[in-house]
Design a protein around this motif. Structure first.
Motif, mmCIF file in Angstrom:
data_model
loop_
_atom_site.group_PDB
_atom_site.id
_atom_site.type_symbol
_atom_site.label_atom_id
_atom_site.label_comp_id
_atom_site.label_asym_id
_atom_site.label_seq_id
_atom_site.Cartn_x
_atom_site.Cartn_y
_atom_site.Cartn_z
ATOM 1 N N ARG A 41 27.645 -22.686 -54.559
ATOM 2 C CA ARG A 41 28.214 -23.549 -53.485
ATOM 3 C C ARG A 41 28.963 -23.357 -52.690
ATOM 4 O O ARG A 41 29.237 -23.735 -51.707
ATOM 5 N N CYS A 42 29.719 -22.307 -52.756
ATOM 6 C CA CYS A 42 30.893 -22.030 -52.110
ATOM 7 C C CYS A 42 30.173 -20.950 -50.782
ATOM 8 O O CYS A 42 30.739 -21.523 -49.828
ATOM 9 N N ALA A 43 29.464 -20.830 -50.853
ATOM 10 C CA ALA A 43 28.640 -20.271 -49.891
ATOM 11 C C ALA A 43 27.949 -21.043 -48.543
ATOM 12 O O ALA A 43 28.374 -20.521 -47.632
ATOM 13 N N GLN A 44 27.057 -22.088 -49.446
ATOM 14 C CA GLN A 44 26.625 -23.481 -48.907
ATOM 15 C C GLN A 44 28.124 -23.646 -48.078
ATOM 16 O O GLN A 44 27.821 -24.325 -46.453
ATOM 17 N N LEU A 45 29.127 -24.044 -48.406
ATOM 18 C CA LEU A 45 30.948 -24.596 -48.118
ATOM 19 C C LEU A 45 30.864 -23.946 -46.259
ATOM 20 O O LEU A 45 31.251 -24.186 -45.708
ATOM 21 N N TYR A 46 30.846 -22.871 -46.855
ATOM 22 C CA TYR A 46 31.551 -21.646 -45.275
ATOM 23 C C TYR A 46 30.021 -21.587 -44.027
ATOM 24 O O TYR A 46 30.267 -21.714 -43.240
ATOM 25 N N ARG A 47 28.863 -21.552 -45.229
ATOM 26 C CA ARG A 47 27.994 -21.753 -43.514
ATOM 27 C C ARG A 47 28.105 -22.964 -43.309
ATOM 28 O O ARG A 47 28.049 -22.891 -42.254
ATOM 29 N N GLU A 48 28.549 -24.123 -43.801
ATOM 30 C CA GLU A 48 28.785 -25.943 -43.221
ATOM 31 C C GLU A 48 29.729 -26.167 -42.410
ATOM 32 O O GLU A 48 29.756 -26.426 -41.466
ATOM 33 N N ASN A 49 30.778 -24.889 -42.584
ATOM 34 C CA ASN A 49 32.157 -24.790 -41.836
ATOM 35 C C ASN A 49 32.033 -23.179 -40.713
ATOM 36 O O ASN A 49 33.621 -23.245 -40.373
ATOM 37 N N ALA A 50 30.630 -23.078 -40.808
ATOM 38 C CA ALA A 50 31.027 -22.045 -39.786
ATOM 39 C C ALA A 50 31.337 -21.834 -37.969
ATOM 40 O O ALA A 50 31.282 -21.398 -37.442
ATOM 41 N N GLY A 51 31.628 -22.878 -37.367
ATOM 42 C CA GLY A 51 31.783 -23.565 -36.340
ATOM 43 C C GLY A 51 33.029 -23.602 -35.971
ATOM 44 O O GLY A 51 33.631 -24.111 -34.874
ATOM 45 N N ALA A 52 34.167 -23.776 -37.731
ATOM 46 C CA ALA A 52 35.581 -24.229 -37.087
ATOM 47 C C ALA A 52 36.174 -22.841 -36.466
ATOM 48 O O ALA A 52 35.968 -22.006 -36.879
ATOM 49 N N LEU A 63 40.453 -22.573 -48.770
ATOM 50 C CA LEU A 63 40.202 -24.131 -49.279
ATOM 51 C C LEU A 63 39.450 -24.001 -49.816
ATOM 52 O O LEU A 63 38.570 -24.892 -51.435
ATOM 53 N N LEU A 64 37.847 -23.357 -49.803
ATOM 54 C CA LEU A 64 36.230 -23.784 -50.151
ATOM 55 C C LEU A 64 35.749 -22.971 -50.936
ATOM 56 O O LEU A 64 35.176 -23.989 -52.099
ATOM 57 N N PRO A 65 36.385 -22.038 -51.882
ATOM 58 C CA PRO A 65 36.164 -21.317 -52.882
ATOM 59 C C PRO A 65 37.032 -22.500 -53.813
ATOM 60 O O PRO A 65 36.220 -22.845 -55.246
ATOM 61 N N MET A 66 38.201 -22.729 -53.926
ATOM 62 C CA MET A 66 38.285 -24.274 -54.354
ATOM 63 C C MET A 66 37.870 -25.106 -55.281
ATOM 64 O O MET A 66 37.262 -25.576 -55.938
ATOM 65 N N ILE A 67 37.344 -26.100 -53.814
ATOM 66 C CA ILE A 67 36.679 -26.958 -54.058
ATOM 67 C C ILE A 67 35.266 -26.560 -54.240
ATOM 68 O O ILE A 67 34.360 -27.419 -55.736
ATOM 69 N N ALA A 68 34.489 -25.427 -54.531
ATOM 70 C CA ALA A 68 33.861 -24.764 -55.522
ATOM 71 C C ALA A 68 33.419 -24.924 -56.755
ATOM 72 O O ALA A 68 32.880 -25.632 -57.498
ATOM 73 N N LEU A 69 35.240 -24.507 -57.287
ATOM 74 C CA LEU A 69 35.411 -24.054 -58.307
ATOM 75 C C LEU A 69 35.538 -26.193 -59.151
ATOM 76 O O LEU A 69 35.260 -26.431 -60.106
ATOM 77 N N ILE A 157 38.889 -34.717 -48.022
ATOM 78 C CA ILE A 157 38.615 -35.679 -47.778
ATOM 79 C C ILE A 157 37.684 -36.110 -47.491
ATOM 80 O O ILE A 157 35.781 -36.822 -48.195
ATOM 81 N N ARG A 158 36.483 -34.741 -46.397
ATOM 82 C CA ARG A 158 35.187 -34.903 -46.177
ATOM 83 C C ARG A 158 34.345 -34.721 -47.548
ATOM 84 O O ARG A 158 33.176 -35.401 -47.252
ATOM 85 N N TYR A 159 34.505 -34.125 -48.457
ATOM 86 C CA TYR A 159 33.684 -33.445 -49.573
ATOM 87 C C TYR A 159 34.383 -33.839 -50.639
ATOM 88 O O TYR A 159 33.912 -33.818 -52.209
ATOM 89 N N GLY A 160 35.046 -35.517 -50.993
ATOM 90 C CA GLY A 160 35.066 -36.179 -51.749
ATOM 91 C C GLY A 160 35.938 -36.070 -52.819
ATOM 92 O O GLY A 160 35.643 -36.156 -53.847
ATOM 93 N N CYS A 161 36.809 -34.576 -52.215
ATOM 94 C CA CYS A 161 38.289 -34.600 -53.806
ATOM 95 C C CYS A 161 39.337 -34.365 -52.447
ATOM 96 O O CYS A 161 40.130 -33.464 -53.110
#
Length: 209
Positions: A41-52, A63-69, A157-161
């Motif tokens: 899930r963490c790797a997926q989150l990184y891919r989704e935000n690669a354009g940041a 932050l994204l590893p925290m969201i995945a956990l 907020i974007r990821y519902g948490c």
């Protein structure tokens, strides 16, 4: 961030203080079987935000590893209240250890330059390119900033948490609030905890008295 693998995500989580503490919590709770999915899930989150922007990616990498956990903790506990209780129990132990060397450095007198250093780094680390927005409060110098937009909160907020933002807020309190007895960290509210802004105040006590 697009090319980060689940194996790399695991190494990132094992290195960063907050996620390192959460991993210890997963081990203590016997939830290790959920971790491979969290790395994916963490790797997926990184891919989704690669354009940041590069400035924002510096924050998202934390932050994204925290969201995945946290999402994995939600699956294990079945409710947000229990998942947040777990996160707040385990997230900060390694943060406390991380701050100890900084406290030793402050004893050399470095604490005196911290407000000025924060001012110098404000735009570079917490400017609009990184997804923040703020207003200066010049009458309360040396370092007084009201943060009115926060990418940590907006991403959660974007990821519902959105509740997970509290972990980052508390980490600031631990980090800046205990560096030196004469260095005052006077934040009273945060966006992540329902405030109208994050009122960052940092000053050397003797300069204000």
């Amino acid at each position: 961030m697009a090319g980060i693998t689940p194996a790399k995500c695991r190494r990132i989580m094992e290195r960063m203080p907050i996620t390192k503490g959460l991993l210890q919590g997963f081990a203590a709770a016997g939830w290790q079987t959920e971790l491979p999915a969290a790395y994916e899930r963490c790797a997926q989150l990184y891919r989704e935000n690669a354009g940041a922007s590069k400035a924002l990616q510096l924050h998202l990498k934390q932050l994204l590893p925290m969201i995945a956990l946290y999402e994995a903790a939600l699956r294990c506990t079945g409710c947000r209240e229990a998942a947040m209780q777990f996160a707040e129990e385990w997230a900060f132990g390694c943060v406390e250890k991380m701050v100890k060397p900084a406290r030793l450095l402050m004893k050399t007198g470095l604490y005196r330059v911290m407000p000025g250093l924060c001012s110098m780094l404000l735009d570079r680390m917490f400017g609009r390119e990184a997804g923040f927005d703020y207003r200066l409060v010049p009458e309360e110098r040396p370092f007084a900033v009201d943060m009115i937009r926060c990418p940590y909160l907006n991403t959660c907020i974007r990821y519902g948490c959105p509740e997970l933002t509290r972990i980052s807020c508390r980490t600031d309190d631990i980090t800046y609030g205990s560096l030196h007895p004469k260095l005052v960290w006077a934040r009273t509210q945060t966006l992540g905890q329902g405030g109208s802004c994050c009122d960052f105040r940092l000053y050397v006590k003797e300069e204000q008295e």
